[in-house]
Design a protein around this motif. Structure first.
Motif, PDB file in Angstrom:
ATOM      1  N   LYS A 162       0.824  -1.205   0.000  1.00 24.40           N
ATOM      2  CA  LYS A 162       0.000   0.000   0.000  1.00 24.40           C
ATOM      3  C   LYS A 162       0.864   1.263   0.000  1.00 24.40           C
ATOM      4  CE  LYS A 162      -4.082   2.026   1.800  1.00 24.40           C
ATOM      5  NZ  LYS A 162      -3.959   3.122   0.827  1.00 24.40           N
ATOM      6  N   GLY A 187       1.558   5.217   1.025  1.00 24.03           N
ATOM      7  CA  GLY A 187       1.219   6.125   2.112  1.00 24.03           C
ATOM      8  C   GLY A 187       1.235   5.508   3.500  1.00 24.03           C
ATOM      9  N   GLY A 194       3.995   4.519   5.093  1.00 20.84           N
ATOM     10  CA  GLY A 194       5.203   4.912   5.831  1.00 20.84           C
ATOM     11  C   GLY A 194       6.457   4.165   5.409  1.00 20.84           C
ATOM     12  N   LYS A 195       6.436   3.522   4.247  1.00 24.83           N
ATOM     13  CA  LYS A 195       7.615   2.761   3.806  1.00 24.83           C
ATOM     14  C   LYS A 195       8.845   3.656   3.703  1.00 24.83           C
ATOM     15  CE  LYS A 195       5.512   1.384   0.097  1.00 24.83           C
ATOM     16  NZ  LYS A 195       4.140   1.831   0.446  1.00 24.83           N
ATOM     17  N   SER A 196       8.669   4.809   3.060  1.00 18.04           N
ATOM     18  CA  SER A 196       9.832   5.663   2.810  1.00 18.04           C
ATOM     19  C   SER A 196      10.373   6.274   4.100  1.00 18.04           C
ATOM     20  CB  SER A 196       9.466   6.773   1.822  1.00 18.04           C
ATOM     21  OG  SER A 196       9.021   6.212   0.611  1.00 18.04           O
ATOM     22  N   PHE A 200      13.244  12.732   1.937  1.00 20.42           N
ATOM     23  CA  PHE A 200      13.349  12.322   3.336  1.00 20.42           C
ATOM     24  C   PHE A 200      14.755  12.505   3.895  1.00 20.42           C
ATOM     25  CE2 PHE A 200       9.538  10.255   1.922  1.00 20.42           C
ATOM     26  CZ  PHE A 200       8.702  10.267   3.024  1.00 20.42           C
ATOM     27  N   ASN A 249       2.658   0.391  11.482  1.00 24.39           N
ATOM     28  CA  ASN A 249       3.007   1.802  11.649  1.00 24.39           C
ATOM     29  C   ASN A 249       1.777   2.610  12.069  1.00 24.39           C
ATOM     30  OD1 ASN A 249       4.521   4.160  11.561  1.00 24.39           O
ATOM     31  ND2 ASN A 249       4.248   4.440   9.353  1.00 24.39           N
ATOM     32  N   GLN A 250       2.049   3.784  12.594  1.00 25.72           N
ATOM     33  CA  GLN A 250       1.001   4.718  13.018  1.00 25.72           C
ATOM     34  C   GLN A 250       0.075   4.091  14.062  1.00 25.72           C
ATOM     35  OE1 GLN A 250      -0.328   7.634  10.510  1.00 25.72           O
ATOM     36  NE2 GLN A 250       1.036   7.178   8.808  1.00 25.72           N
ATOM     37  N   ARG A 253       4.854   3.894  16.670  1.00 28.27           N
ATOM     38  CA  ARG A 253       3.772   4.759  17.118  1.00 28.27           C
ATOM     39  C   ARG A 253       3.515   5.926  16.164  1.00 28.27           C
ATOM     40  NH1 ARG A 253       6.296   5.704  22.872  1.00 28.27           N
ATOM     41  NH2 ARG A 253       8.087   4.920  21.695  1.00 28.27           N
ATOM     42  N   ASN A 254       2.303   6.383  16.180  1.00 28.12           N
ATOM     43  CA  ASN A 254       1.983   7.594  15.454  1.00 28.12           C
ATOM     44  C   ASN A 254       2.696   8.750  16.150  1.00 28.12           C
ATOM     45  OD1 ASN A 254       0.265   8.859  13.362  1.00 28.12           O
ATOM     46  ND2 ASN A 254      -0.449  10.013  15.136  1.00 28.12           N
ATOM     47  N   ASP A 255       3.375   9.585  15.375  1.00 27.75           N
ATOM     48  CA  ASP A 255       4.193  10.631  15.969  1.00 27.75           C
ATOM     49  C   ASP A 255       4.121  11.874  15.072  1.00 27.75           C
ATOM     50  OD1 ASP A 255       6.105  12.245  17.078  1.00 27.75           O
ATOM     51  OD2 ASP A 255       7.713  10.730  17.083  1.00 27.75           O
ATOM     52  N   VAL A 280       6.868  13.336  12.779  1.00 28.95           N
ATOM     53  CA  VAL A 280       7.189  12.832  11.445  1.00 28.95           C
ATOM     54  C   VAL A 280       6.794  13.867  10.393  1.00 28.95           C
ATOM     55  CG1 VAL A 280       6.669  11.035   9.744  1.00 28.95           C
ATOM     56  CG2 VAL A 280       6.991  10.413  12.138  1.00 28.95           C
ATOM     57  N   LEU A 281       5.597  14.390  10.543  1.00 29.80           N
ATOM     58  CA  LEU A 281       5.114  15.373   9.575  1.00 29.80           C
ATOM     59  C   LEU A 281       5.841  16.714   9.719  1.00 29.80           C
ATOM     60  CD1 LEU A 281       3.123  15.593   7.293  1.00 29.80           C
ATOM     61  CD2 LEU A 281       1.406  16.419   8.910  1.00 29.80           C
ATOM     62  N   LEU A 337       9.133  16.350   8.094  1.00 29.69           N
ATOM     63  CA  LEU A 337       8.984  16.250   6.646  1.00 29.69           C
ATOM     64  C   LEU A 337       8.747  17.630   6.041  1.00 29.69           C
ATOM     65  CD1 LEU A 337       9.000  14.101   4.481  1.00 29.69           C
ATOM     66  CD2 LEU A 337       6.523  13.889   4.725  1.00 29.69           C
ATOM     67  N   PHE A 365       8.977   8.146  17.400  1.00 28.72           N
ATOM     68  CA  PHE A 365       9.277   7.518  16.118  1.00 28.72           C
ATOM     69  C   PHE A 365      10.714   7.004  16.097  1.00 28.72           C
ATOM     70  CE2 PHE A 365      10.722   7.518  11.694  1.00 28.72           C
ATOM     71  CZ  PHE A 365       9.742   6.735  11.109  1.00 28.72           C
TER      72      PHE A 365
HETATM   73  N1  LIG Z   1       4.686   6.913  12.567  1.00 33.39           N
HETATM   74  C1  LIG Z   1       4.124   7.955  11.917  1.00 33.39           C
HETATM   75  N2  LIG Z   1       3.538   8.949  12.611  1.00 33.39           N
HETATM   76  C2  LIG Z   1       2.967   9.995  11.970  1.00 33.39           C
HETATM   77  N3  LIG Z   1       2.907  10.122  10.647  1.00 33.39           N
HETATM   78  C3  LIG Z   1       3.473   9.181   9.884  1.00 33.39           C
HETATM   79  C4  LIG Z   1       4.116   8.046  10.466  1.00 33.39           C
HETATM   80  N4  LIG Z   1       4.570   7.267   9.471  1.00 33.39           N
HETATM   81  C5  LIG Z   1       4.230   7.878   8.320  1.00 33.39           C
HETATM   82  N5  LIG Z   1       3.578   9.035   8.551  1.00 33.39           N
HETATM   83  C6  LIG Z   1       3.033   9.960   7.546  1.00 33.39           C
HETATM   84  O1  LIG Z   1       2.560   9.220   6.450  1.00 33.39           O
HETATM   85  C7  LIG Z   1       2.938   9.820   5.242  1.00 33.39           C
HETATM   86  C8  LIG Z   1       3.319   8.764   4.212  1.00 33.39           C
HETATM   87  O2  LIG Z   1       4.568   8.217   4.561  1.00 33.39           O
HETATM   88  P1  LIG Z   1       5.539   7.631   3.439  1.00 33.39           P
HETATM   89  O3  LIG Z   1       6.745   7.145   4.123  1.00 33.39           O
HETATM   90  O4  LIG Z   1       5.706   8.624   2.358  1.00 33.39           O
HETATM   91  O5  LIG Z   1       4.646   6.412   2.914  1.00 33.39           O
HETATM   92  P2  LIG Z   1       4.959   5.409   1.679  1.00 33.39           P
HETATM   93  O6  LIG Z   1       6.395   5.508   1.350  1.00 33.39           O
HETATM   94  O7  LIG Z   1       4.550   4.059   2.188  1.00 33.39           O
HETATM   95  O8  LIG Z   1       4.059   5.852   0.556  1.00 33.39           O
HETATM   96  C9  LIG Z   1       4.088  10.748   5.555  1.00 33.39           C
HETATM   97  O9  LIG Z   1       3.828  11.977   4.982  1.00 33.39           O
HETATM   98  C10 LIG Z   1       4.098  10.889   7.046  1.00 33.39           C
HETATM   99  O10 LIG Z   1       3.747  12.203   7.403  1.00 33.39           O
END
Ligand SMILES: Nc1ncnc2c1ncn2[C@@H]1O[C@H](COP(=O)(O)OP(=O)(O)O)[C@@H](O)[C@H]1O
Ligand SMILES: [Mg+2]
Lengths: 316, 174
Positions: A23, A25, A27-29, A61, A237-238, A270-272, A275-276, A279, A294
């Motif tokens: 999927k 979004g 959090g892979k990256s 990133f 994640n989250q 954990r959701n944190d 991260v945003l 970013l 995180f």
């Molecule tokens: N642990 C986390 N807590 C809060 N936000 C997160 C967390 N992991 C990911 N995110 C949010 O999710 C969004 C998507 O992450 P991303 O690594 O780009 O996903 P993917 O590479 O899987 O498409 C990021 O913009 C980030 O803000």
């Protein structure tokens, strides 16, 4: 392709990590870059490889707005090897192979040489290579995933992410199973098992293996042993609520039942909000908030994945 | 039922044959929940038919195990109070349900035998769900009802139903 069975013993080869899950979004990256940042800070040579062609953003990133050389140069034959497109990042011990400007359609013909590419990866001068697989369960993604020693399946506690994770897991399991069967020259045996099973319905890989046990215990055992090594790590994640915490453990039980594989303890992140925040300021979250939840959970994930000796290596 | 069936049943619940009835019940309940239609953790892993089959195989495994049990009474377990919420389900493990209620009242099997005028041999086999040694259904129904009332079970009918379901003999009513 034959099954790559790289053992721990190969000291000079980099350890390959593949971060997938089907999927977008989830959090892979951010997780791939977090893991690499964390190990690089300990003195391990790390390479981030952005294989999310069409959606490549891994450079962002690590605070690199506009990568000069990318994998598209390789496809256009403007570069010959992965070595040529390896970019230094602002952080010591951390390099990047960017997937920016590459398109999925240009990927496919060139990706036919993926065996070559995987071989090139394994001789890069690094201790760890993190492949950000991007979304989807295409064969290319699966082959990278299966070539890695450390496969991570990232998901969020939502039905759609879980659905894509199971889809990815089934696709990669069966692709690996098929190559093991070919390797053991057991096609006829499996076909026979499937032929009778199909009438009753093959419910799960584990049941298929049980059936094979009756037909040919020796081959079944070898098959089982080879497939038991297929143990991707679930990364939830989250995580926010207590149900989210239990989800990973429940999925591991379900997978043991369905596939007959033991994925071990799932990792929780954990959701944190940081991260945003990080970013948005285009800085790595581990650099900006090294003490946040995180960062802490990324370090715990590393400890889960790496043998104790290796995890502490470089800290002293 | 043979030994292999029994082994398979334990394996299906992720247990070995030395598990006590309480552990069997817990494992069964957790797996049912895991493979329930509403479970997020198995969402999309199984299709509808496979899920139904899975649930059915769990049910069968549970029945096979409970029916095979020969009086392994955990005599020294602490009494269970209803407000802990751990009282076993009267339909799936009626024997354990009776035992828990009896223990909660601090009664021995002998006490129950005296009050109900039912032989302690039968009472013990009822609690242990020892199906080979249970009395015929016509008697069983009455014994269970009497036993359940004496130890203050709330839902007497559920316990009776539970025993009718695990009893090997065909019920006379259907
Ligand atoms: N642990 C986390 N807590 C809060 N936000 C997160 C967390 N992991 C990911 N995110 C949010 O999710 C969004 C998507 O992450 P991303 O690594 O780009 O996903 P993917 O590479 O899987 O498409 C990021 O913009 C980030 O803000
Ligand atoms: Mg991404």
């Amino acid at each position: 392709m034959t099954v790559t069975d790289q053992q721990e013993g190969q000291q000079h080869r980099p350890r390959i990590w593949a971060i997938g899950g089907g999927k977008g979004g989830v959090g892979k990256s951010v997780i791939a870059s977090g893991l690499a940042m964390s190990l690089a800070a300990r003195g391990e040579r790390c390479i981030l490889f952005d294989a999310d062609l069409g959606g490549a953003n891994l450079h962002t990133f690590v605070g690199m707005p506009n990568p000069q050389r990318t994998i598209s140069d390789l496809f256009r034959r403007a570069a010959a090897t992965l070595d040529d497109i390896l970019l230094p990042t602002p952080f010591p011990n951390l390099s990047l192979i960017s997937g920016a400007r590459a398109q999925l359609d240009m990927a496919n013909p060139a990706w036919l040489q993926k065996v070559k590419l995987i071989r090139q990866l394994t001789i890069l001068p690094a201790d760890h290579i993190f492949i950000d697989l991007g979304a989807g369960s295409s064969f290319n993604m699966l082959d990278f995933f299966l070539a890695a020693q450390n496969g991570l399946l990232v998901l969020m506690p939502t039905p759609t992410a879980i659905e894509n994770t199971y889809h990815f897991l089934k696709a990669s399991y069966y692709r690996r199973l098929r190559s093991v069967i070919r390797h053991l020259e057991a096609e006829d045996l499996v076909d026979a098992a499937l032929a009778t099973k199909v009438q009753n319905g093959v419910r799960s890989p584990r049941e298929l293996l049980l059936d094979l046990q009756q037909r040919d215990p020796q081959v079944a055992q070898r098959l089982q042993r080879a497939m038991a090594r297929f143990t991707p790590k679930l990364v939830v994640n989250q995580v926010q609520r207590s149900e989210d915490r239990e989800l990973g453990a429940k999925m591991v039980i379900a997978c043991r039942d369905f596939f007959g594989i033991d994925m071990g303890e799932p990792a929780l992140i954990r959701n944190d909000e940081r991260v945003l925040v990080a970013l948005k300021s285009r800085r790595p979250v581990l650099e900006m908030f090294p003490g946040g939840p995180f960062a802490e959970d990324i370090r715990r994930l590393l400890a889960l994945m790496l043998p104790a000796k290796e995890a502490s290596h470089g800290q002293r | 039922m043979d030994r292999d069936d029994l082994q398979r049943s334990y394996a299906l619940l992720g247990l070995t044959s030395d598990a006590n009835l309480r552990e069997v019940e817990t494992a069964y309940r957790q797996l049912r929940e895991l493979f329930d239609e509403a479970s997020l953790a198995t969402y999309s892993l199984l299709d509808y038919a496979d899920r139904q089959e899975k649930l059915e195989s769990l049910q069968i495994a549970f029945d096979v195990i409970t029916q095979s049990r020969i009086c392994p009474l955990p005599q020294d377990e602490p009494p269970v109070t209803s407000d802990t919420g751990t009282v076993c389900d009267p339909r799936t493990t009626p024997g354990l349900h009776l035992q828990q209620h009896r223990e909660r009242l601090g009664l021995s099997l002998q006490d129950v035998a005296e009050r109900t005028k039912i032989g302690i041999y039968h009472l013990r086999n009822i609690e242990a769900q020892n199906c080979d040694k249970l009395p015929a259904n016509v008697y069983l129904r009455g014994f269970v009802r009497e036993f359940a009332r004496t130890v203050s079970v709330e839902d007497v009918d559920a316990v009776v139903d539970g025993f009718m379901a695990i009893s090997r003999q065909p019920t006379e009513s259907n």
